[in-house]
Design a protein around this motif. Structure first.
Motif, PDB file in Angstrom:
ATOM      1  N   ASN A   1      -3.618   5.009  -2.418  1.00 47.31           N
ATOM      2  CA  ASN A   1      -2.722   6.037  -2.926  1.00 47.31           C
ATOM      3  C   ASN A   1      -1.454   6.184  -2.094  1.00 47.31           C
ATOM      4  OD1 ASN A   1      -3.836   7.123  -0.686  1.00 47.31           O
ATOM      5  ND2 ASN A   1      -4.357   9.081  -1.581  1.00 47.31           N
ATOM      6  N   GLY A   2      -1.075   5.117  -1.375  1.00 46.98           N
ATOM      7  CA  GLY A   2       0.124   5.200  -0.540  1.00 46.98           C
ATOM      8  C   GLY A   2       1.391   5.362  -1.356  1.00 46.98           C
ATOM      9  N   ARG A   3       2.475   5.626  -0.650  1.00 50.63           N
ATOM     10  CA  ARG A   3       3.762   5.835  -1.316  1.00 50.63           C
ATOM     11  C   ARG A   3       4.438   4.470  -1.393  1.00 50.63           C
ATOM     12  NH1 ARG A   3       8.442   7.197   1.378  1.00 50.63           N
ATOM     13  NH2 ARG A   3       7.219   7.106   3.276  1.00 50.63           N
ATOM     14  N   SER A   4       4.921   4.095  -2.560  1.00 45.11           N
ATOM     15  CA  SER A   4       5.621   2.807  -2.633  1.00 45.11           C
ATOM     16  C   SER A   4       7.067   3.013  -2.212  1.00 45.11           C
ATOM     17  CB  SER A   4       5.542   2.247  -4.048  1.00 45.11           C
ATOM     18  OG  SER A   4       6.546   2.819  -4.852  1.00 45.11           O
TER      19      SER A   4
ATOM     20  N   MET B   1      12.966  -8.669  -4.517  1.00 47.71           N
ATOM     21  CA  MET B   1      13.344  -7.309  -4.941  1.00 47.71           C
ATOM     22  C   MET B   1      12.089  -6.444  -5.054  1.00 47.71           C
ATOM     23  SD  MET B   1      15.970  -5.620  -5.489  1.00 47.71           S
ATOM     24  CE  MET B   1      15.821  -3.865  -5.661  1.00 47.71           C
ATOM     25  N   LEU B   2      12.108  -5.327  -4.415  1.00 50.21           N
ATOM     26  CA  LEU B   2      10.914  -4.457  -4.446  1.00 50.21           C
ATOM     27  C   LEU B   2      11.001  -3.463  -5.593  1.00 50.21           C
ATOM     28  CD1 LEU B   2      10.422  -3.692  -0.689  1.00 50.21           C
ATOM     29  CD2 LEU B   2       9.131  -5.232  -2.128  1.00 50.21           C
ATOM     30  N   LYS B   3       9.817  -3.184  -6.157  1.00 48.26           N
ATOM     31  CA  LYS B   3       9.767  -2.252  -7.276  1.00 48.26           C
ATOM     32  C   LYS B   3       9.066  -0.978  -6.835  1.00 48.26           C
ATOM     33  CE  LYS B   3       7.609  -5.145  -9.882  1.00 48.26           C
ATOM     34  NZ  LYS B   3       6.909  -5.889 -10.920  1.00 48.26           N
ATOM     35  N   ASN B   4       9.336   0.084  -7.562  1.00 50.20           N
ATOM     36  CA  ASN B   4       8.565   1.303  -7.353  1.00 50.20           C
ATOM     37  C   ASN B   4       7.270   1.187  -8.136  1.00 50.20           C
ATOM     38  OD1 ASN B   4       9.565   3.306  -5.631  1.00 50.20           O
ATOM     39  ND2 ASN B   4      11.315   3.565  -6.989  1.00 50.20           N
ATOM     40  N   ALA B   5       6.225   1.775  -7.621  1.00 51.26           N
ATOM     41  CA  ALA B   5       4.953   1.715  -8.324  1.00 51.26           C
ATOM     42  C   ALA B   5       4.247   3.046  -8.175  1.00 51.26           C
ATOM     43  CB  ALA B   5       4.091   0.601  -7.766  1.00 51.26           C
ATOM     44  N   VAL B   6       3.355   3.310  -9.097  1.00 48.77           N
ATOM     45  CA  VAL B   6       2.601   4.557  -9.062  1.00 48.77           C
ATOM     46  C   VAL B   6       1.175   4.237  -8.648  1.00 48.77           C
ATOM     47  CG1 VAL B   6       1.909   6.549 -10.426  1.00 48.77           C
ATOM     48  CG2 VAL B   6       4.033   5.364 -10.958  1.00 48.77           C
TER      49      VAL B   6
ATOM     50  N   THR C   1       1.839   7.005   9.848  1.00 50.08           N
ATOM     51  CA  THR C   1       1.761   5.754   9.086  1.00 50.08           C
ATOM     52  C   THR C   1       0.579   4.953   9.599  1.00 50.08           C
ATOM     53  OG1 THR C   1       4.152   5.727   8.928  1.00 50.08           O
ATOM     54  CG2 THR C   1       3.015   3.698   8.388  1.00 50.08           C
ATOM     55  N   ARG C   2      -0.386   4.707   8.745  1.00 45.64           N
ATOM     56  CA  ARG C   2      -1.552   3.957   9.216  1.00 45.64           C
ATOM     57  C   ARG C   2      -1.541   2.536   8.716  1.00 45.64           C
ATOM     58  NH1 ARG C   2      -6.414   8.108   8.419  1.00 45.64           N
ATOM     59  NH2 ARG C   2      -7.547   6.699   9.772  1.00 45.64           N
ATOM     60  N   CYS C   3      -0.807   2.287   7.655  1.00 47.11           N
ATOM     61  CA  CYS C   3      -0.756   0.912   7.188  1.00 47.11           C
ATOM     62  C   CYS C   3       0.472   0.683   6.340  1.00 47.11           C
ATOM     63  CB  CYS C   3      -2.003   0.558   6.389  1.00 47.11           C
ATOM     64  SG  CYS C   3      -2.160   1.492   4.890  1.00 47.11           S
ATOM     65  N   ILE C   4       0.846  -0.576   6.260  1.00 48.79           N
ATOM     66  CA  ILE C   4       1.911  -0.999   5.354  1.00 48.79           C
ATOM     67  C   ILE C   4       1.304  -2.114   4.520  1.00 48.79           C
ATOM     68  CG2 ILE C   4       4.225  -1.956   5.181  1.00 48.79           C
ATOM     69  CD1 ILE C   4       4.730  -0.784   7.976  1.00 48.79           C
ATOM     70  N   ILE C   5       1.263  -1.915   3.214  1.00 52.63           N
ATOM     71  CA  ILE C   5       0.578  -2.852   2.338  1.00 52.63           C
ATOM     72  C   ILE C   5       1.614  -3.564   1.469  1.00 52.63           C
ATOM     73  CG2 ILE C   5      -1.189  -3.098   0.560  1.00 52.63           C
ATOM     74  CD1 ILE C   5      -2.388  -1.960   3.047  1.00 52.63           C
ATOM     75  N   ALA C   6       1.588  -4.877   1.528  1.00 50.47           N
ATOM     76  CA  ALA C   6       2.478  -5.667   0.680  1.00 50.47           C
ATOM     77  C   ALA C   6       1.667  -6.210  -0.480  1.00 50.47           C
ATOM     78  CB  ALA C   6       3.079  -6.813   1.485  1.00 50.47           C
ATOM     79  N   MET C   7       2.161  -5.993  -1.694  1.00 44.55           N
ATOM     80  CA  MET C   7       1.380  -6.421  -2.859  1.00 44.55           C
ATOM     81  C   MET C   7       2.211  -7.326  -3.755  1.00 44.55           C
ATOM     82  SD  MET C   7      -0.567  -2.913  -3.769  1.00 44.55           S
ATOM     83  CE  MET C   7       0.689  -1.893  -3.078  1.00 44.55           C
ATOM     84  N   LYS C   8       1.520  -8.321  -4.333  1.00 45.23           N
ATOM     85  CA  LYS C   8       2.205  -9.241  -5.251  1.00 45.23           C
ATOM     86  C   LYS C   8       2.444  -8.554  -6.586  1.00 45.23           C
ATOM     87  CE  LYS C   8       0.129 -13.508  -3.730  1.00 45.23           C
ATOM     88  NZ  LYS C   8      -0.896 -14.441  -4.144  1.00 45.23           N
ATOM     89  N   GLY C   9       1.418  -7.956  -7.097  1.00 47.22           N
ATOM     90  CA  GLY C   9       1.535  -7.281  -8.391  1.00 47.22           C
ATOM     91  C   GLY C   9       0.458  -6.233  -8.474  1.00 47.22           C
ATOM     92  N   LEU C  10       0.488  -5.458  -9.517  1.00 47.67           N
ATOM     93  CA  LEU C  10      -0.490  -4.385  -9.635  1.00 47.67           C
ATOM     94  C   LEU C  10      -1.349  -4.606 -10.863  1.00 47.67           C
ATOM     95  CD1 LEU C  10       1.820  -1.410  -8.831  1.00 47.67           C
ATOM     96  CD2 LEU C  10       0.073  -2.409  -7.400  1.00 47.67           C
TER      97      LEU C  10
END
Lengths: 342, 324
Positions: free
Chosen positions: A236-239, B1-6, A251-260
């Motif tokens: 539930n982190g803030r993007s 490019m970074l996107k916003n996500a929910v 800040t406990r982590c920084i998560i890099a994601m390819k897609g959701l």
């Protein structure tokens, strides 16, 4: 019936390596220093030290001295140092605990002294973590977190149900307090996990507070497909889109994601999983039902004000409904009603 | 490019699709034994019914301008369930009409899957039972020679099903132990008691369905059968015949567990199951037709929201007190 959600833990990759240190940018000021306190300093002095050292509890982002001050008024308080991470991909606090459990324990002692707690406990991720505790430590009891998300909230709930008062502070805050008391250091660094499927190397980094997120992410060797960066949690982190945002003590982590994961939203099927997952006694499906009515009955929107936005309900929903959003809307409706005086 | 996500960035693997898929597979497994015995006729009946269901669903999606998604497999479940609740020797148009009624009257006008107050399959079956009772309750004799072409009427001899015999007040001339294997007259998918039981256990263990309503349904029906036997025999024999004959056992596993139409709180679900079970036995005792489970289920569906409200009224609308 156990509450919360069982998630697959992915902590091993980042725990495999030692904590690495990211050099602080030259633009940041040098950390503040104070005289170290005597071994038997008064409780008020320790509290004051927590204040001037600007220690922030990483559990909820609350300044530690405020939290400890609240705890002072509770009687027969048990102070619990939370030495695990709720988030399935984060292992920052666990890494701090593994690295220097003695320091965390010293911080817990100081905090317990400051808020006159009657007993002290260490809550760790699993039984295996206890081997990092120094052998000669008597008087500290050990707890395990359990394997359901959000573990710290569920642990707290368990204590509250027993009717005992317990205070929870973060393991990193404990370590920072130990530094502030014995070495006179203000809190100037924090350990952050870099993880996610957009990072090719998962690692815990010791970072100076105020360092831009970009510098920390570089340690994770980002893949070019990374499209989302979330700060705070892989659930539930803030993007964020601006990578020059600074790292804070919470800040406990920084998560890099390819897609959701993208799922179609379907109507509620009434499986009741959200109700069982909620650690705060909210019944999301009923809130959803009420919100579909023209005039929701505020008496049926119970406990919505206790929502901590852990997203457990949204994770488990088989219909892919964003229930936290519904709970948030319900909270606004309830507040509006109360202000009108109905 | 970074996107916003929910958030949430995580989603559980358990979805509506996986839930309906396991129900569908469980029901399909009931077709295996009839296919082995009688050729592909059962598959044709089920296929016709399922095709009708999909056609009705697509039609409604077009009318309402909604997107059609291939992950929406719940019409298949409705269609298949209706085919399994009818005898194999029915003319092919009967399951199609039942399914059309289920989709066009009982399901889609209420907003489709997830919003229907009544179980569509039960509604479809009740419709054809009221309109063509003779066709719905005429069964071929599985112990005599019979042949079923894929489409036509077929040649077979008729026999009364155990539930018809019970309705007339006699003892069926088949042992309950033999009924477990499913070789007796009855609706297509409801005679394979052992397979249905295995499917039920699998669905409960994989958490695709909840067992409490089923257990209360069977418990209430068994209790009613033991206390008021319809035939002259020991209570236990009466329980065995009542539970194993007709569509009662099938309904307890596949229809009563439908999460959409059942209540959402645990005590209300228990009450719902018990109510439906008791009503089934009342219909068997007093009703005109030999089967009462679908009628009873529709009544229980109507009472489901009320049962939830009653539970909350007893528990207090404020819910359980929170810590602060």
């Amino acid at each position: 019936m156990p509450r919360g959600v069982k998630l697959d833990l992915e902590k091993e990759p980042s725990l495999k390596e030692q904590v690495i240190t990211i050099p602080a940018p030259k633009t940041l000021p040098a950390p503040k220093m104070f005289a170290s306190l005597r071994k038997k300093a008064a409780a008020a002095k320790v509290l004051e030290r927590a204040r001037i050292a600007e220690i922030v509890d990483e559990l909820d982002g609350e300044p530690l001295y405020k939290k400890l001050k609240r705890f002072v008024s509770a009687d027969a308080l048990t102070l619990v140092a939370v030495c695990f991470d709720e988030d399935p991909m984060t292992s920052a606090t666990q890494a701090v605990f593994r690295e220097n459990a003695a320091k965390v324990l010293a911080g817990l002692d100081a905090a317990a002294h400051a808020c006159r707690a009657v007993s002290k406990k260490i809550a760790a991720a699993s039984r295996e973590e206890f081997r990092y505790v120094p052998k000669n430590r008597a008087g500290v009891e050990l707890l395990t977190a359990g394997d359901r998300y959000p573990a710290a909230v569920l642990l707290r709930r368990k204590w509250m149900e027993k009717g005992k008062s317990a205070g929870f502070i973060g393991g990193q805050a404990c370590a920072a307090l130990a530094d502030a008391v014995t070495r006179g250091l203000a809190q100037n660094e924090t350990v952050v996990t870099v993880a996610g499927n957009g990072a090719s190397r998962w690692v815990n980094c010791r970072v100076r507070i105020g360092t831009p997120v970009r510098d920390v992410l570089a340690a994770g060797k980002l893949l070019p497909e990374t499209s989302v960066v979330a700060v705070g949690s892989s659930v539930n982190g803030r993007s964020i889109t601006n990578l020059s945002e600074p790292v804070t003590a919470a800040t406990r982590c920084i998560i890099a994601m390819k897609g959701l994961p993208r799922r179609k939203t379907l109507p509620c099927v009434g499986c009741g999983r959200c109700e069982r997952a909620c650690p705060r006694g909210i019944i999301p499906w009923m809130i959803l039902q009420q919100l579909e009515l023209e005039e929701p009955n505020p008496f049926r929107l119970f406990n919505v004000e206790h929502c901590i936005q852990c997203e457990s309900c949204s994770i488990v929903c088989p219909s892919g409904i964003h229930l936290v959003d519904a709970v948030r809307r319900a909270e606004k409706i309830k507040e509006g009603r109360e202000n009108k005086g109905c | 490019m970074l996107k916003n996500a929910v958030p949430p960035y995580l989603k559980s693997e358990f979805t509506v699709f996986s839930m309906t898929r396991s129900t569908l597979l469980a029901q399909l497994s009931l077709l295996v034994v009839p296919i082995l015995y009688y050729g592909f006729r059962p598959l044709v009946v089920a296929g016709a019914s399922m095709l009708t269901a999909v056609a009705c669903h697509v039609l409604f999606c077009l009318i309402r301008g909604k997107n059609i998604s291939i992950t929406e497999i719940s019409p298949l479940v409705t269609g298949l369930m209706i085919a399994l609740l009818l005898p194999m020797n029915v003319p092919l148009w009967l399951p199609c009409i039942a399914t059309a009624f289920a989709m066009l009257v009982a399901r889609e006008p209420f907003g489709g899957f997830g919003r229907n107050p009544f179980n569509p399959a039960a509604a479809g079956l009740v419709f054809v039972t009221l309109c063509w009772p003779r066709l719905v309750f005429s069964y071929f004799d599985p112990s005599r020679a019979s042949s079923f072409p894929l489409l036509g009427a077929g040649t077979y001899s008729m026999v009364s099903s155990p539930s018809q015999v019970l309705k007339q007040g006699f003892k069926p001339d088949i042992l309950p132990r033999e009924m477990l294997w499913g070789n007796f007259a009855g609706p297509l998918g409801t005679t394979g008691i052992l397979i249905i039981g295995a499917c039920g256990i699998l669905l409960f263990l994989t958490r695709a369905a909840k067992p409490e309503a089923t257990l209360c349904f069977l418990g209430a029906a068994a209790l009613a059968a033991a206390l008021f036997p319809r035939i002259l025999c020991s209570p236990l024999t009466s329980v065995k015949y009542e539970l194993l004959s007709g569509s009662l056992f099938f309904c307890s596993v596949f229809l009563v567990t439908d999460p959409v139409t059942s209540p959402r709180t645990l005590p209300a679900r228990c009450l719902y199951g018990a109510f439906a079970g008791a009503m089934t036995m009342v219909f068997r005792w007093l009703g005109t037709y030999e089967q009462g489970a679908c009628f009873a289920l529709l009544l229980a569906n109507a009472a489901a929201p009320l049962m939830d409200s009653a539970v909350f009224r007893l528990r207090g609308w404020e819910g359980k007190p929170n810590e602060e």
